[in-house]
Design a protein around this motif. Structure first.
Motif, PDB file in Angstrom:
ATOM      1  N   GLY A   8     -53.600 -52.964  -4.802  1.00 17.72           N
ATOM      2  CA  GLY A   8     -53.847 -51.585  -4.392  1.00 17.72           C
ATOM      3  C   GLY A   8     -54.185 -51.380  -2.929  1.00 17.72           C
ATOM      4  O   GLY A   8     -54.333 -50.244  -2.481  1.00 17.72           O
ATOM      5  N   GLY A   9     -54.313 -52.460  -2.191  1.00 20.05           N
ATOM      6  CA  GLY A   9     -54.598 -52.317  -0.768  1.00 20.05           C
ATOM      7  C   GLY A   9     -53.394 -51.778  -0.016  1.00 20.05           C
ATOM      8  O   GLY A   9     -52.296 -51.679  -0.550  1.00 20.05           O
ATOM      9  N   GLY A  10     -53.634 -51.395   1.241  1.00 21.27           N
ATOM     10  CA  GLY A  10     -52.537 -50.884   2.056  1.00 21.27           C
ATOM     11  C   GLY A  10     -53.060 -50.157   3.274  1.00 21.27           C
ATOM     12  O   GLY A  10     -54.232 -50.269   3.631  1.00 21.27           O
ATOM     13  N   VAL A  12     -53.764 -46.616   5.205  1.00 22.29           N
ATOM     14  CA  VAL A  12     -54.047 -45.210   4.915  1.00 22.29           C
ATOM     15  C   VAL A  12     -54.689 -44.582   6.146  1.00 22.29           C
ATOM     16  O   VAL A  12     -55.361 -45.269   6.923  1.00 22.29           O
ATOM     17  CB  VAL A  12     -54.975 -45.098   3.680  1.00 22.29           C
ATOM     18  N   SER A  17     -57.429 -41.702   0.667  1.00 20.58           N
ATOM     19  CA  SER A  17     -57.980 -42.415  -0.486  1.00 20.58           C
ATOM     20  C   SER A  17     -57.095 -43.582  -0.889  1.00 20.58           C
ATOM     21  O   SER A  17     -55.878 -43.568  -0.649  1.00 20.58           O
ATOM     22  CB  SER A  17     -58.108 -41.466  -1.676  1.00 20.58           C
ATOM     23  N   LEU A  18     -57.729 -44.568  -1.485  1.00 17.89           N
ATOM     24  CA  LEU A  18     -57.037 -45.692  -2.102  1.00 17.89           C
ATOM     25  C   LEU A  18     -57.788 -46.087  -3.362  1.00 17.89           C
ATOM     26  O   LEU A  18     -59.012 -45.907  -3.444  1.00 17.89           O
ATOM     27  CB  LEU A  18     -56.974 -46.902  -1.177  1.00 17.89           C
ATOM     28  N   ARG A  19     -57.062 -46.660  -4.315  1.00 23.59           N
ATOM     29  CA  ARG A  19     -57.699 -47.189  -5.509  1.00 23.59           C
ATOM     30  C   ARG A  19     -57.315 -48.655  -5.653  1.00 23.59           C
ATOM     31  O   ARG A  19     -56.131 -48.975  -5.796  1.00 23.59           O
ATOM     32  CB  ARG A  19     -57.257 -46.428  -6.751  1.00 23.59           C
ATOM     33  N   LEU A  20     -58.318 -49.504  -5.598  1.00 21.93           N
ATOM     34  CA  LEU A  20     -58.096 -50.929  -5.788  1.00 21.93           C
ATOM     35  C   LEU A  20     -58.316 -51.282  -7.256  1.00 21.93           C
ATOM     36  O   LEU A  20     -59.156 -50.683  -7.933  1.00 21.93           O
ATOM     37  CB  LEU A  20     -59.055 -51.742  -4.928  1.00 21.93           C
ATOM     38  N   GLN A  82     -62.454 -46.961  -6.482  1.00 21.92           N
ATOM     39  CA  GLN A  82     -61.884 -45.734  -5.930  1.00 21.92           C
ATOM     40  C   GLN A  82     -62.538 -45.485  -4.586  1.00 21.92           C
ATOM     41  O   GLN A  82     -63.769 -45.365  -4.501  1.00 21.92           O
ATOM     42  CB  GLN A  82     -62.128 -44.554  -6.859  1.00 21.92           C
ATOM     43  N   VAL A 116     -57.133 -53.701   3.242  1.00 22.65           N
ATOM     44  CA  VAL A 116     -57.176 -52.250   3.407  1.00 22.65           C
ATOM     45  C   VAL A 116     -57.278 -51.952   4.894  1.00 22.65           C
ATOM     46  O   VAL A 116     -58.184 -52.456   5.568  1.00 22.65           O
ATOM     47  CB  VAL A 116     -58.382 -51.640   2.663  1.00 22.65           C
TER      48      VAL A 116
END
Length: 120
Positions: A8-10, A12, A17-20, A82, A116
């Protein structure tokens, strides 16, 4: 064997928002504290958040309180992070960890991490 696999990293933008996710196997997931740590470039690894095996208790670092939420699904052997209102200072490799009796140090198992990156 024991495995903790983060995803789920990346990349942004700030404010996003990101959800791992962290999928666990090889141990009794529902009996362990699960936690997230992070390590920014040139810095030591630091505690981010943890959750009790039942999900009824959580702990957060001051730097992420009100922005990050940890949760777990014992039926899926998965813990989630989250992350909302991300800031450039949240840029780091995020690691999932499991602890039988502890939640912020001396963890028993570690994942390999997911990167992230938060751009300003």
């Amino acid at each position: 064997q024991v495995q903790l696999v983060e995803s789920g990293g990346g990349l942004v933008q700030a404010g996003g928002s990101l959800r791992l996710s962290c999928a666990a196997s090889g141990f009794t997931f529902s009996s362990y504290y699960m936690a997230w740590f992070r390590q920014a470039p040139g810095k030591e690894r630091e505690f981010v958040t943890a959750i009790l095996w039942s999900g009824g208790w959580t702990s957060y670092a001051d730097s992420v309180k009100g922005r990050f939420t940890i949760s777990r699904d014992n039926a899926k052997n998965t813990v989630y992070l989250q992350m909302d209102n991300l800031k450039p200072e949240d840029t780091a490799v995020y690691y999932c960890a499991a602890g039988r009796w502890t939640y912020d140090h001396g963890m028993d198992y570690w994942g390999k991490g997911t990167l992230v990156t938060v751009s300003s």
